[in-house]
Design a protein around this motif. Structure first.
Motif: not given
Length: 425
Positions: A234-251
């Protein structure tokens, strides 16, 4: 005899007999007259000094008296003229005055006050209506938990980052619509579109497309395609994956499904797109001529989903998605929509009910997202796709998009530190 002849005038005058006619006065009798050697007590300094015979000199109410006027028909200046509240010219025959009548000053009327009061009342009513409409629109937005419950989330980036996700959820579509739109009948939901919107503290926003088939590492799931993170966690794991791949926090997080996308496009009356070449895709159920045209909801959905007829595949699709999303937001934020309460209510509630925002995403952050997207649409922002090394990278999970590790790292590092973007769009 008195000692001072000049005081003869103080002698009493002869009294008239009580009976009979008064005898002719003696010629020697002196009529009392005021002495010539004394000045009249009212002379010069008296405010009522005047020439009793015809007012030949100045009038008793001359100049400074507030009730000075022309008793003879107001022949001179009006009492409200120029110099004072009641200043006017001489009476008839006065000397040294202008006899030309001036324009009368009209007393203030209440018409202007009424207009100002009505305008103020209308402004207050408009502001109240807008507040009510905005509250209703905000209340129609769905909420979703999109904040990863992990301890190692990235921090310290400059600016804010928002994840925009379009899913292939078909829950809001009827069976007839699924066949008409060419979406198929697959259940569940996967991330069909993933974009990272970076809004710096100062400067231009940047919209980065992350292809859904990007080959990335998923926490506790190994390497897989990006959309698998949403499908499995779901959205939680998608956000976590994007943060790990980019190094950017999702606000902040925003998500929309197929049905919601169609409703939003139809709600704004379609979106104009200009095509350099005709587009025909049987699987996407679209056949569009070249040139500028309004795309309705079902046409727009096919346009942003089409990839089999595009020689660039998923990379070509993400470019169309960025372009269309920017045009859609720009259409939604036109003055004709935003400043008209009933129109804002119509479009806003239709859009709000089609969207899902992260529970931690505030109204202010939603407004920043919309404004940044409008800047991108107006050419005041940067729109890019994450640099790739291989768009058809063969993996155990099928063909995927492999990022260019060095160039992608430079892009995300620049966003994190607030530096200029050097990656080509």
């Amino acid at each position: 005899m008195p000692d001072h002849p000049q005081d003869d005038w103080t002698r009493p005058m002869p009294r008239t007999p009580r009976e009979g006619r008064r005898p002719d006065p003696d010629a020697t009798e002196r009529i009392p007259l005021p002495p010539t050697g004394h000045r009249d007590r009212y002379d010069d300094h008296d405010r009522y000094d005047d020439d009793r015979a015809g007012y030949a000199a100045h009038d008793r109410y001359d100049d400074h008296d507030p009730y000075d006027d022309d008793r003879a028909g107001y022949a001179a200046h009006d009492r409200y003229d120029d110099g004072g509240r009641y200043n006017d010219g001489d009476r008839a025959g006065g000397a040294g005055r202008s006899a030309t009548p001036g324009p009368r000053r009209r007393r203030p009327r209440y018409g202007v006050r009424r207009v100002v009061a009505l305008l103020a009342l209308g402004l207050v009513a408009y502001l109240v209506a807008m507040i009510v409409v905005v509250a209703q629109v905000w209340g129609s937005v769905n909420r979703i938990d999109a904040s990863p419950d992990v301890a190692d989330r990235p921090v310290g980036a400059r600016g804010a980052n928002y994840l925009l996700v379009g899913t292939d959820s078909r829950e809001a579509l009827t069976e007839e619509q699924r066949g008409e739109f060419g979406t198929g009948f697959t259940e569940g939901h996967r991330a069909d579109t993933v974009m990272l919107l970076h809004v710096p503290t100062f400067g231009e926003p940047t919209l980065v497309s992350l292809p859904r088939d990007s080959y990335v590492e998923i926490r506790d799931g190994g390497w897989n395609k990006l959309n698998a993170a949403h499908a499995n966690g779901g959205p939680e794991q998608l956000v976590d994956t994007v943060e790990r791949a980019t190094g950017l926090p999702v606000d902040g997080y925003l998500e929309i499904g197929f049905g919601g996308f169609v409703d939003v496009v139809n709600g704004v009356g379609g979106v104009e797109m200009c095509l350099d070449e005709p587009i025909a895709d049987e699987k996407a159920h679209i056949d569009l001529p070249a040139g500028c045209q309004e795309l309705a909801g079902e046409q727009a959905l096919g346009y942003v989903r089409m990839r089999y007829s595009d020689p660039r595949g998923d990379l070509g699709r993400v470019e169309r998605q960025r372009e269309f999303l920017a045009a859609l937001v720009d259409k939604m934020l036109t003055p004709a929509t935003v400043l008209v309460p009933w129109r804002l209510h119509e479009v806003g509630t239709a859009t709000g009910s089609s969207l899902s925002l992260g529970e931690d995403t505030s109204m202010l952050e939603a407004g920043r997202m919309a404004w940044a997207m409008r800047q991108v649409a107006a050419g005041e922002g940067i729109s890019v796709t994450v640099p790739t090394a291989d768009p058809n990278y063969q993996t155990p999970v099928g063909s995927a998009v492999l990022w260019d590790e060095q160039r992608a790292g430079q892009l995300f590092s620049a966003l994190r530190q607030g530096q200029p973007i050097t990656v080509e769009p």
